[in-house]
Design a protein around this motif. Structure first.
Motif, short mmCIF file in Angstrom:
data_model
loop_
_atom_site.label_atom_id
_atom_site.label_comp_id
_atom_site.label_asym_id
_atom_site.label_seq_id
_atom_site.Cartn_x
_atom_site.Cartn_y
_atom_site.Cartn_z
N UNK A 137 62.75 13.75 79.44
CA UNK A 137 62.16 13.10 80.63
C UNK A 137 60.96 12.27 80.19
N UNK A 138 60.98 10.96 80.51
CA UNK A 138 59.89 10.04 80.13
C UNK A 138 58.98 9.69 81.31
N UNK A 139 59.48 9.81 82.51
CA UNK A 139 58.68 9.47 83.70
C UNK A 139 59.28 10.19 84.91
N UNK A 140 58.53 10.28 85.98
CA UNK A 140 59.03 10.95 87.16
C UNK A 140 58.43 10.35 88.42
N UNK A 141 59.15 10.51 89.53
CA UNK A 141 58.66 10.09 90.84
C UNK A 141 59.12 11.13 91.86
N UNK A 142 58.18 11.69 92.63
CA UNK A 142 56.74 11.44 92.63
C UNK A 142 56.06 12.00 91.38
N UNK A 143 54.81 11.58 91.17
CA UNK A 143 54.03 12.11 90.06
C UNK A 143 53.75 13.59 90.30
N UNK A 144 53.30 14.26 89.27
CA UNK A 144 53.00 15.69 89.38
C UNK A 144 51.84 15.93 90.35
N UNK A 145 51.91 17.07 91.06
CA UNK A 145 50.80 17.46 91.93
C UNK A 145 50.86 16.92 93.33
N UNK A 146 51.93 16.22 93.69
CA UNK A 146 52.05 15.65 95.03
C UNK A 146 52.76 16.65 95.95
N UNK A 147 52.21 16.84 97.16
CA UNK A 147 52.81 17.78 98.11
C UNK A 147 53.83 17.09 99.01
N UNK A 148 54.92 17.82 99.30
CA UNK A 148 55.95 17.32 100.20
C UNK A 148 56.62 18.51 100.87
N UNK A 149 57.37 18.25 101.95
CA UNK A 149 58.09 19.34 102.60
C UNK A 149 59.23 19.79 101.71
N UNK A 150 59.51 21.08 101.73
CA UNK A 150 60.51 21.64 100.81
C UNK A 150 61.93 21.26 101.19
N UNK A 151 62.19 21.02 102.47
CA UNK A 151 63.54 20.70 102.91
C UNK A 151 63.96 19.32 102.40
N UNK A 152 64.95 19.32 101.51
CA UNK A 152 65.50 18.09 100.92
C UNK A 152 64.49 17.36 100.05
N UNK A 153 63.59 18.12 99.42
CA UNK A 153 62.62 17.51 98.49
C UNK A 153 63.37 17.00 97.26
N UNK A 154 63.09 15.76 96.89
CA UNK A 154 63.84 15.10 95.82
C UNK A 154 62.92 14.62 94.72
N UNK A 155 63.35 14.86 93.45
CA UNK A 155 62.63 14.36 92.27
C UNK A 155 63.50 13.34 91.56
N UNK A 156 62.95 12.18 91.24
CA UNK A 156 63.63 11.16 90.44
C UNK A 156 63.08 11.26 89.02
#
Length: 772
Positions: free
Chosen positions: A673-692
């Motif tokens: 893994x070279x990059x990610x979105x969202x960046x680390x430490x960002x809060x979001x709702x758990x239902x259908x939370x998605x990491x790129x």
């Protein structure tokens, strides 16, 4: 005829009465005697006068002589400082300078040196100071004076320029600098209405500066210098110095961090609701009655209190009055006084449904109702032949006592009022402190407007039971609610907790003051329970909900009938408010927020004030060390925080993210893994939370347009975002993603904004269907 003859040695009767002096000689003697007596009397009077001058009138005439030969320079005492509860400096003093001249000396030096010093001094000072050449020149013409002020409150940098001018031009006996003190407020506008300010003479004029002026002021000293007839200083033995005594300092109960939170929320609701007559708020410790924050918005700059704030200046500019006219100046003065007025203390308003807390407390304390007793609301209640409607004109139908308070049902509260009775209601109204001032240590506290006891009718009781047709101050209302929160005790609110001397020693402490107990702790606990269930459940105050904290709150909306009648413009004028305390099972703080005459959006306290009370609670409670206690439902819907997965292998990252509840999308063919979105430490709702997750360095992220989410429920908004690989962060609702209740009223990215896939969109939800 022969003349009679006399014998020698004999005398006639005539001869025996005659005088050897002539008449003119006698008159001269008399005149001389009178003159002598007159001269003697004159000398006697002169002697008496001299005696009086040397004894009885000595001091008076000595002072006249001294005043002609001496000049006094006041040594201003340092005004005491003002601190917040943690020792943060809120008001202090900075050194400034008075620039003054000696006109008599200028005249004498000009004559002896054949120079026009007045012109040179006027030219030099006008180039340095914020004064005109003409104003300085005018001061030089007052040659009978030894001292004429040219400028006050000159800062140190400017004073240094004046000193350089004196040295360069040899103005040492003609131009002078006197160090002084000017009040300075490091935070500018913060707590401006509570702190108040001082005048140009250093005397407190508003707020704590006025209330504690005698404590803060100290005693000024003097520096007395003797001068000869030409204005020159005489030798040292003709000088004297009386030392100034600095004022004491005060430590307030205010906390700058809590004050900042309250002021931010007041500003936000004022702007969003279009408040036309200002907003105000109070945060108070319910156990000690210490005021942690107090604010009114719009505010003003304490360092420049006579400058109108932006809102008032806009009103003045749009008035159509020509600058300087009587109408212009009158309006400016009215706006100035309004700006300085501490709305939380000095002004009164109709509390509306927030007062139902008090009516319910009366009924429950008197054992006139049970929590689950049922009532019926048809949408109105008839009192003395008058039909008084409920805010829900179709009626609530069957409701319990608790439900009636939570749903803010007017008929049920009127029924409670009837059970309480006029006499008992009046007695409780007085006991809750509404017919007296709270005793808060601020000047100008307003007084309530209520009925005379002998004129308090059944109809008045009905409307009073739900907070209409009488006026109280915000400080009175929060103190009454504080009494419910702390177990039934009415207390005296305080803004100052200590007075300290110049060395920092505490010389006086103000302890919490209980006035009386109004209701029992059992009644107080029951009211807290009912109010909290209304917030966490389906009550009218559910916009005051804060996850992890049990908030007890009540909202209110009152119509300003007097303003409506006065304006006669077809408009309705409202006051929207919310008051609450938390945690409900062991209260620490109470918060009141009020917006006077909101003009935009939904005009109910549940919408205009409750969400901002929640925002204050959400930030202040953890700051005070009150731990959040989450329910199972809250834990199930807790926001998740994105992990840092850069540098992980694809397989490890996918497993870790999946185990944490994230959906994962891998972009690229790499193994790391070279990059990610969202960046680390960002809060979001758990239902259908998605990491790129990107596996190639420098890979171009895919961009998507942010959809329009306004008006959608939380479920609908999340579905819309998830379809575009975007995440959601919900604010302002306790319904999470249950699909009911609140709708989106704001989003942090405008519709159509292009953002990277995986971006978290923060959406604010609010219940809009709650009247109060």
């Amino acid at each position: 005829m022969n003349q009679p003859t006399r014998e020698p040695g004999s005398f006639s009767n005539r001869d025996s009465l005659s005088s050897p002096f002539r008449p003119t000689d006698i008159q001269s003697i008399k005149r001389g005697t009178l003159i002598g007596v007159a001269i003697g009397l004159l000398f006697a009077l002169l002697l008496i006068r001299i005696l009086l001058l040397q004894t009885v009138g000595y001091e008076k005439y000595q002072n006249k002589v001294i005043n002609q030969l001496t000049t006094e320079a006041e040594v201003v005492a340092d005004r005491g400082k003002i601190y917040d509860t943690n020792g943060v400096l809120l008001a202090t003093n900075i050194t400034t300078y008075r620039v003054f001249i000696a006109p008599r000396t200028i005249e004498a030096c000009s004559a002896s040196d054949h120079k026009n010093y007045a012109d040179k001094i006027s030219q030099g000072l006008s180039e340095i100071l914020d004064v005109t050449y003409e104003s300085v020149m005018k001061q030089t013409t007052y040659t009978k004076y030894l001292d004429r002020t040219v400028a006050r409150n000159v800062d140190a940098a400017t004073a240094a320029q004046v000193e350089a001018l004196i040295d360069k031009e040899d103005f040492h006996d003609m131009v002078f600098l006197q160090a002084g003190s000017q009040r300075y407020y490091p935070y500018g506008t913060m707590a401006c209405h509570a702190l108040g300010f001082t005048g140009s003479d250093g005397v407190g004029q508003y707020g704590l500066e006025l209330q504690y002026n005698s404590v803060l002021a100290g005693t000024n000293g003097k520096y007395i210098t003797a001068r000869d007839s030409h204005g020159n200083e005489m030798p040292y033995e003709y000088q004297s110095y009386i030392e100034a005594k600095d004022g004491s300092s005060i430590v307030t109960t205010l906390d700058v961090n809590i004050q900042a939170v309250l002021e931010e929320q007041l500003h936000t609701t004022y702007v969003e609701s279009g408040g036309a007559n200002r907003a105000t708020g109070i945060v108070i410790n319910v156990k000690t009655a210490e005021i942690l924050a107090m604010a009114t918005y719009p505010n003003f700059n304490l360092n420049q209190p006579r400058e109108l704030n932006e809102d008032c200046q806009a009103v003045l500019d749009s008035s159509g009055f020509a600058e300087g006219t009587d109408e212009y100046m009158k309006l400016k003065q009215e706006l100035q006084l309004m700006t300085w007025s501490n709305k939380a203390v000095t002004e009164v308003y109709m509390p509306g449904s927030t007062f139902k807390i008090v009516t319910a407390s009366m009924a429950y304390e008197e054992n006139l109702v049970k929590e689950n007793e049922h009532f019926y609301c048809p949408g109105y209640h008839v009192v003395m032949g008058r039909r008084i409607r409920c805010h829900k004109t179709t009626g609530h139908g069957s409701l319990t006592f608790a439900g009636g308070l939570q749903q803010s049902c007017n008929p049920i509260l009127m029924m409670m009022g009837a059970r309480i009775g006029q006499e008992n209601f009046y007695r409780y109204f007085q006991a809750f402190g509404y017919l007296e001032k709270t005793g808060v240590d601020l000047p100008g506290e307003g007084t309530s407007i209520f009925y005379r006891e002998d004129a308090f009718s059944e109809l008045d009781l009905a409307t009073s039971s739900f907070g209409q047709n009488f006026k109280i101050s915000p400080i009175q209302q929060i103190m009454a609610v504080t009494a419910v929160a702390n177990g039934g005790y009415l207390m005296t609110p305080r803004l100052v907790k200590e007075i300290r001397d110049t060395k920092g020693n505490v010389i006086k402490t103000f302890e919490p003051e209980v006035k009386r107990q109004i209701i029992s702790s059992e009644t107080a606990k029951m009211l807290a329970k009912i109010l909290e269930e209304g917030v966490s459940g389906d009550g009218g105050a559910k916009n005051a909900y804060v996850a992890g904290y049990r908030v007890a709150a009540k909202t209110g909306t009152s119509e300003k009938i007097d303003k409506k009648n006065e304006m006669n413009d077809g408009r309705n004028y409202y006051v929207c408010s919310c008051v609450g305390f938390a945690p409900a099972d062991d209260p620490e703080i109470a918060v009141l927020i009020l917006v006077d005459e909101p003009t935009k959006g939904v005009l109910y306290g549940s919408y205009v004030a409750a969400p901002y009370v929640a925002n204050v609670m959400e930030q202040v409670l953890p700051y005070l060390g009150v731990e959040a206690v989450y329910t199972d439902k809250e834990l199930a819907h807790m926001a998740v925080e994105t992990p840092y997965l850069v540098g992980w292998s694809v397989s490890a990252a996918k497993k870790y993210a999946a185990d944490a509840g994230f959906e994962v999308e891998i972009v690229g063919e790499g193994s790391v893994i070279r990059n990610q979105s969202p960046a680390a430490g960002v809060e979001m709702e758990s239902d259908r939370a998605t990491l790129i997750l990107y596996t190639q360095t420098g890979a171009t992220p895919e961009m998507v347009a942010v959809p329009d989410l306004l008006g959608k429920t939380a479920v609908a908004a999340n579905e819309t975002l998830a379809s575009r690989d975007l995440n959601i962060r919900i604010q302002g609702t306790n319904n999470y993603l249950s699909g009911t209740g609140a709708v989106a009223i704001a989003q942090n990215y405008a519709p159509g904004t292009m953002v990277e896939k995986g971006t978290v969109i923060t959406v604010t939800f609010r219940n809009k269907d709650e009247a109060d």
